[in-house]
Every structure is written in structure tokens, then in C-alpha cells.
Design a protein around this motif. Structure first.
Motif: not given
Length: 561
Positions: A133, A137, A308, A312
Motif C-alpha cells: 500500500g 500509493k 483496504r 482501516r
């Protein structure tokens, strides 16, 4: 029939003459290959201590104990004498304590406990998802428009730094440094992923591989997290410090402040070397050099919506854990503060840092696995822990023999005698100031070329250098921080490093005829710049700014403390 004419001297291919540096690297590789396996090495060291202790006792070696009268561990008559293990009493002591030497060896338990938690996070996929990630990103980042006027003046240099090319390099370096918390994940996941990312952006894939490898392994002693290597080294440092001061304690976070700031140093230096030295030297990549089809970009797949979501919810779980932990240490009457002084220093919190490594990998790892479906129940947790333990078979064997060597070395008093004599020598030549660490770091870096394991190297050298430098006034915590610099910077140029063969295999995918020399020459600029930059940071941090290397980590050691 015409006969084939022999080739003229001009037609015959003449071997390229090796320069001095290439011959030096060949010599290092040859010498390293002569070394036996670390297990055999420690067994030889243990046997050597037994023999030397007998010889020292026969020759009457001794040293004046510099510790004040009444100090813990001081020789009763002020003279340190060797204790022979080459007699009946020594043999009885060896036989009676073989098991306890192993089970009471400080690094063993803390590493096992920490890896139980790390194993859960690895098994659930949390560590892999975090690394992917972060790097992916950065690869998709696009700078915003510069605007007008003063804002344009500010944003132009910022947007220059934050171009996708530069930002991806920064992100890979940073992710590589923090991935060495679970070192295998950095080597196995991030190094090949970085090569794929560079290749997909039209850059040389070997530059991406070098960038990630340099910061995973060369930045081994930099991190924003406490990893499994920290309690391991702290345990060895404590064992060595106890030669001089039997009551001295070294906890796992003693180098944390210096490690934290070093994270950004390694990220900056690694980015600079990649962009300005390694990538320009490699030039434009020719796909014909590859040994296989490079069209498969499966490793570049972005995080799925489920992944994802898992990150979170895991983030929320981490915040809850941090909140609960804060309740135990922030209030003046927090239960994990020092119960006598109320301070965080020398508190159960710092002494039990390994417990929190375990918790901070265990709970978030399970939460992520539960959300993504990779770990549905307690069986998944157990499997993750068991898998982590299954990778430690060789480590446990090494620790068994290392524990015997450390115990014999301590019993024999050889460590104390060598330390006193070495300290007296440094005093006689006037090398007791901060400059002593230049030589110490250089020696650590050179030894690491032939003995790639950080724990194996420190287990051998700590019983000599820690007491010696303590006797001239430096704390074990600072000595350990200096050692870690030397141990890290040459990781990436020694074939003795355990993952060097794996990196060579990854590189061969992009350059089919690549050899060890190519890898070492590609990595050497990182090693040089890391060494220089880290040395400067160490002296500025410790001796100019007079900052501690970690919590409850003094710079100087006083014999009467």
C-alpha cells in the motif's frame, strides 16, 4: 580441403585485468568461504576458551580490577585472575550447567516471544499489505498545479521532489527500512516488488532492486519500530556488560531514539544514491538482457477493497491499543511506571518492551486476518505462531553453542582481563575520546564482511569490546549503537549475508549473466554513503547535541554508579 587457421593473438579473447578493488573483493569472498558454519564456529570458540583459560591460569595472567572497593563483581583482592576450565572443577561446571547456559541465555526468550507476534502479522498478510500500500500509493501520486505568486515559489521545489519518480524512490527506501522489523518480508516481498515497480515505470529494474536491498539490509539498524533484532542484540550487550557490572540491565529499546532519526537518514541517503549514482550508472534497461518473460506484473496488483477495509479496521484496533497503553504510562500513577519513583525510566514498561512487540503484532495481525478472511479463528493464530517458530530451527542451534561460548568466556575471567588490558592500552596511546568509535565502527564493518550474522558477530565481539569501552567510560547502550552502524553498512556488499544469494537470484531475472561482482559494485556506493552519513550522524547526535541514543540510555558509564 582448406584447413582452419589458428586464431591470431589479436583474435583471441584476452581476460580482463582485475583492478585492486576487484582483487580485494575476491580475497574477501575467498576468506569468507574458508570460515566454517556459525554453529561450528561457536563450538570452536567455546573449545578455544576452555584451552586458553587453562593456559592463562598456568601462565599466571592477571589484571588490576579498576572497579572501586565494594562495587558489584569486583575481585575480592583487587586482582582479576583467570579461572581454568581445563581441570576437574571446570569440567564439572561445564557438565552441570550445559542446559542452564542455554535456557537462561538472554536473547533466546525475547526473540521467541517477539516472533510469536510477528508470525501472526506475516501469516495474516498485514505486513505485506502495508508495504504494498505504501509503495504503490507513491507510484500513483501526481503533483498538483503550482498555482501563482508566492505559492508557486513554494510548490515548485516541493512538486519537483514529489514527482512520481522521486516519490516512488523515497517510498521504497522508507518502506524498506521499516520492513526490516520482519526482515524476511522485506527481502522476499519488497526487493522484487521494487524491481517490478521500476520496470513498469520505464526505469532500470536493477536500480529498484538495489534501492530496496540497500535500505532493507544496509539500513538494518534504522527503524521507527522496535523489531526482533533489538531484544536479541540488547540481550547480548547485557551479557557482555555483566562481565564488568553484574547488575547492569540493557532493555530492547536502548537505541530507539537513534534508530528513529536514522530511518530518515537512510531514506534520504538511499534515495540520493539511487537517483544520482546507481540509476545513471546502470543507464537505460535493455529487456533482451532478461532471462525470462517480464510481462507478468502480478506483483503490481493494487490493494483490493477487502484489503483496504482490513487496513482501516486494523488502524482503529491499533489506536485502541495505544489508548489503553497510554492509560498505563501517561498518568503519574500509571501501573507500568516505576512503582517507587513514578518515572517511565527504569519502569516495567521499558523492561517489558518485548511484551508490547508481541501485542502490537499479534492483535492487529489477527484483526486484519479476521476482516480479510485470511485468519478466521484461533487456529490461524496458532498456525502463524508455529510457522514463525519453524523458521528458527537453525537460530536455536546457533544460540545453543553461542550460549556455551558466552558462559565459558564469562566464567574464565578472560573477558575482564582482555577488557582491562585493552582499556589500559587505549589510555596509554591517548585514544579514550569519541574518536575511539571511528576504529570500533570500522572494525565492526570489516568483521561483518566475513561473518554476516548480526547476532553471531555481536556474540563474539561484544564480550571484548563492551567491557573494554565501558572501562574507558562509555555506556553499553552507546557501544551497541556504534556497533550496529558497522554491522549494517557492509551487509549489502558481503556474499556472506544470508540473503545475498536470494538477491542474486532476483537480479538474474533481469540480467541473465549477472554475477556477484556486478551486485557488489552496484551496492558499494550505498555502503560508502551509509557509512559516511551514519558516522556523521552518530557524532552529531551523541557528542555534539549530547542526545541519548534511547530511553534510559546514558552516553557515559561511571564505574562507581
Amino acid at each position: 580441403m582448406a584447413t582452419e587457421q589458428p586464431e591470431s593473438p589479436q583474435q583471441q579473447e584476452t581476460p580482463k585485468k582485475k583492478n585492486f578493488f576487484t582483487r580485494f573483493l575476491d580475497f574477501v569472498e575467498w576468506m569468507g568461504n574458508l570460515l566454517p558454519h556459525p554453529v561450528t564456529l561457536f563450538a570452536i570458540f567455546a573449545l578455544g576458551v576452555i584451552l586458553i583459560s587453562g593456559l592463562a591460569d598456568w601462565l599466571g595472567w592477571n589484571a588490576v580490577d579498576p572497579r572501586p572497593v565494594g562495587a558489584p563483581g569486583r575481585a575480592p583482592d583487587g586482582i582479576i585472575e583467570p579461572v581454568s576450565l581445563l581441570n576437574g572443577e571446570g569440567l564439572r561446571r561445564i557438565v552441570a550447567n550445559l542446559v542452564s547456559n542455554f535456557t537462561s541465555f538472554a536473547p533466546l526468550g525475547v526473540v521467541l516471544v517477539a516472533l510469536l507476534g510477528v508470525g501472526v502479522s506475516e501469516r495474516s498478510g498485514l505486513i505485506s499489505a502495508c508495504i504494498r500500500g505504501l509503495v504503490l500509493k507513491a507510484a500513483s501520486f501526481k503533483p498538483k498545479s503550482t498555482g501563482k505568486g508566492f505559492m508557486a515559489l513554494i510548490k515548485k521545489p516541493i512538486n519537483f521532489i514529489l514527482t512520481p519518480k522521486n516519490l516512488v524512490t523515497i517510498a521504497i527506501c522508507f518502506a524498506a527500512v521499516i520492513s526490516n522489523t520482519a526482515s524476511e518480508m522485506g527481502y522476499v516481498v519488497l526487493v522484487p516488488l521494487a524491481a517490478v515497480i521500476f520496470h513498469s515505470m520505464g526505469r532500470h529494474p536493477l536500480a529498484g532492486l538495489a534501492c530496496a536491498f540497500a535500505c532493507v539490509s544496509g539500513g538494518y539498524s534504522a527503524n521507527i519500530l522496535i523489531g526482533t533484532i533489538d531484544p536479541l542484540l540488547a540481550g547480548l550487550t547485557q551479557e557482555a556488560a555483566n562481565i564488568i557490572d553484574p547488575e547492569y540491565m540493557v532493555h530492547a529499546a536502548v537505541n530507539y531514539y537513534f534508530m528513529f532519526i536514522s530511518t530518515f537518514l537512510i531514506t534520504i541517503v538511499g534515495t540520493f544514491v539511487t537517483l544520482r549514482i546507481v540509476e545513471p550508472k546502470l543507464g537505460v534497461y535493455n529487456p533482451k538482457e532478461a532471462s525470462e518473460d517480464l510481462s507478468d506484473q502480478s506483483m503490481m496488483s493494487p490493494l483490493t477493497p477487502l484489503e483496504r477495509k482490513g487496513l482501516r479496521i486494523t488502524g482503529i484496533a491499533v489506536l485502541i491499543i495505544l489508548g489503553l497503553l497510554a492509560l498505563t504510562i501517561v498518568p503519574e500513577n500509571g501501573v507500568l511506571r516505576n512503582p517507587e519513583t513514578g518515572e517511565i525510566l527504569n519502569s516495567p514498561f521499558l523492561r517489558g518492551i518485548v511484551t508490547f512487540i508481541f501485542i502490537f503484532f499479534l492483535i492487529p495481525g489477527f484483526v486484519y486476518g479476521r476482516v480479510t478472511g485470511s485468519m478466521r479463528d484461533d487456529k490461524g493464530i496458532i498456525d502463524g505462531m508455529a510457522n514463525a517458530m519453524s523458521t528458527l530451527g537453525l537460530y536455536i542451534v546457533i544460540v545453543f553453542f553461542a550460549a556455551q561460548f558466552v558462559a565459558y568466556f564469562g566464567w574464565s575471567n578472560l573477558g575482564q582481563i582482555f577488557a582491562v588490558k585493552g582499556a589500559e592500552f587505549l589510555t596509554e596511546i591517548g585514544l579514550t575520546g569519541p574518536a575511539v568509535f571511528i576504529g570500533f565502527i570500522a572494525v565492526s564493518a570489516m568483521v561483518n564482511l566475513m561473518l554476516g550474522s548480526a547476532s553471531a558477530q555481536w556474540a563474539v565481539t561484544a564480550p571484548i569490546f563492551v567491557p573494554m569501552l565501558m572501562l574507558i567510560g562509555y555506556s553499553p547502550e552507546v557501544i551497541q549503537a556504534a556497533y550496529r552502524i558497522g554491522d549494517s553498512v557492509t551487509n549489502i556488499i558481503t556474499p556472506m549475508m544470508s540473503y545475498f544469494g536470494l538477491i542474486l537470484a532476483f537480479a538474474a531475472k533481469y540480467k541473465k549473466d549477472i554475477g556477484i561482482g556486478t551486485i557488489i559494485s552496484m551496492m558499494l556506493p550505498y555502503s560508502i554513503f551509509f557509512y559516511i552519513g551514519w558516522m556523521i550522524l552518530f557524532y552529531l547526535w551523541v557528542f555534539v547535541l549530547e542526545m541519548p541514543v534511547g530511553p534510559e540510555a546514558p552516553t557515559y558509564y561511571l564505574m562507581n554508579q
